[in-house]
Design an enzyme around this catalytic site. Sequence first.
Site, PDB file in Angstrom:
ATOM      1  CD1 TRP A 166       4.413 -20.824  22.916  1.00  0.00           C
ATOM      2  CD2 TRP A 166       5.945 -19.855  21.603  1.00  0.00           C
ATOM      3  NE1 TRP A 166       3.750 -19.972  22.057  1.00  0.00           N
ATOM      4  CE2 TRP A 166       4.659 -19.360  21.248  1.00  0.00           C
ATOM      5  CE3 TRP A 166       7.064 -19.369  20.915  1.00  0.00           C
ATOM      6  CZ2 TRP A 166       4.474 -18.418  20.227  1.00  0.00           C
ATOM      7  CZ3 TRP A 166       6.863 -18.436  19.911  1.00  0.00           C
ATOM      8  CH2 TRP A 166       5.600 -17.971  19.574  1.00  0.00           C
ATOM      9  CG  ASP A 183      -7.960 -17.710  15.592  1.00  0.00           C
ATOM     10  OD1 ASP A 183      -8.204 -17.898  14.391  1.00  0.00           O
ATOM     11  OD2 ASP A 183      -8.437 -18.431  16.495  1.00  0.00           O
ATOM     12  CB  VAL A 225      -1.915 -16.206  16.397  1.00  0.00           C
ATOM     13  CG1 VAL A 225      -2.631 -16.692  17.631  1.00  0.00           C
ATOM     14  CG2 VAL A 225      -2.720 -16.575  15.152  1.00  0.00           C
ATOM     15  CE1 TYR A 246       2.997 -19.009  16.590  1.00  0.00           C
ATOM     16  CE2 TYR A 246       0.908 -19.865  17.398  1.00  0.00           C
ATOM     17  CZ  TYR A 246       1.619 -18.981  16.603  1.00  0.00           C
ATOM     18  OH  TYR A 246       0.952 -18.071  15.816  1.00  0.00           O
ATOM     19  CB  THR A 304      -7.524 -12.134  22.794  1.00  0.00           C
ATOM     20  OG1 THR A 304      -8.180 -13.384  22.941  1.00  0.00           O
ATOM     21  CG2 THR A 304      -6.643 -11.871  23.992  1.00  0.00           C
TER      22      THR A 304
END
Length: 175
Positions: free
Chosen positions: A156, A98, A96, A154, A102
Amino acid sequence: MDKYWFTYDDIHRTVRDLAGRVKASGFETDAIVAIGSGGYIPARILRTYINKPIWAVGISYYDENDNPTDNPRKMQWIDEVERKLAGKRILLVDEVDDSRTTLEYCIRELLSHKPAEVAVAVLHNKRKEKRGTLPPEVTRYFTGLDIEDRWVKYPWDAVDIDEQDANAAAARTRA
Ligand code: G4P
Ligand code: MG
């Protein structure tokens, strides 16, 4: 505010679309760099469509004493991976986009090892004002799906995957 609920099948289809866009652009990937941990599963599915090696890198928002930090730190950036980056066309994969912080951090780290090109591929891009920026060296940016600024659940992350699928089905009915 509603969350987005995605099943593994939804994710697979979105990766298929993402891979289609990468291929259609003519970008020739030498290696996929996956940003952990959210980028790992998307990167593996992507390899089904773009069959190139996956190099995994990790980012941590915690310091060595497990205290949260404001800025990301490199984790698991294996020397060998760093050496291999030079001259390569890298497809950087994350789940993602966002705030983009990162992502920007990872791109800058990659660029310092002199790849030939860095393209970015994210499963989901949230349409919002970003705190991070894509450095001008990034020539291509691909998304699987552009979404509203809402929280994504998600598969996971699900402890109960049947509940995840039920929530995804219910969200589809509401839509
Ligand atoms: P960005 O550069 O990719 O935009 O990431 P940002 O720093 O804004 O995000 C901080 C963390 O929050 C990232 O996880 C990111 O995956 C996660 N995140 C942001 N939005 C969502 C969302 O809607 N749903 C979920 N489930 N996670 C979200 P991370 O610290 O890299 O952890 P990891 O889960 O990837 O290991
Ligand atoms: Mg992540």
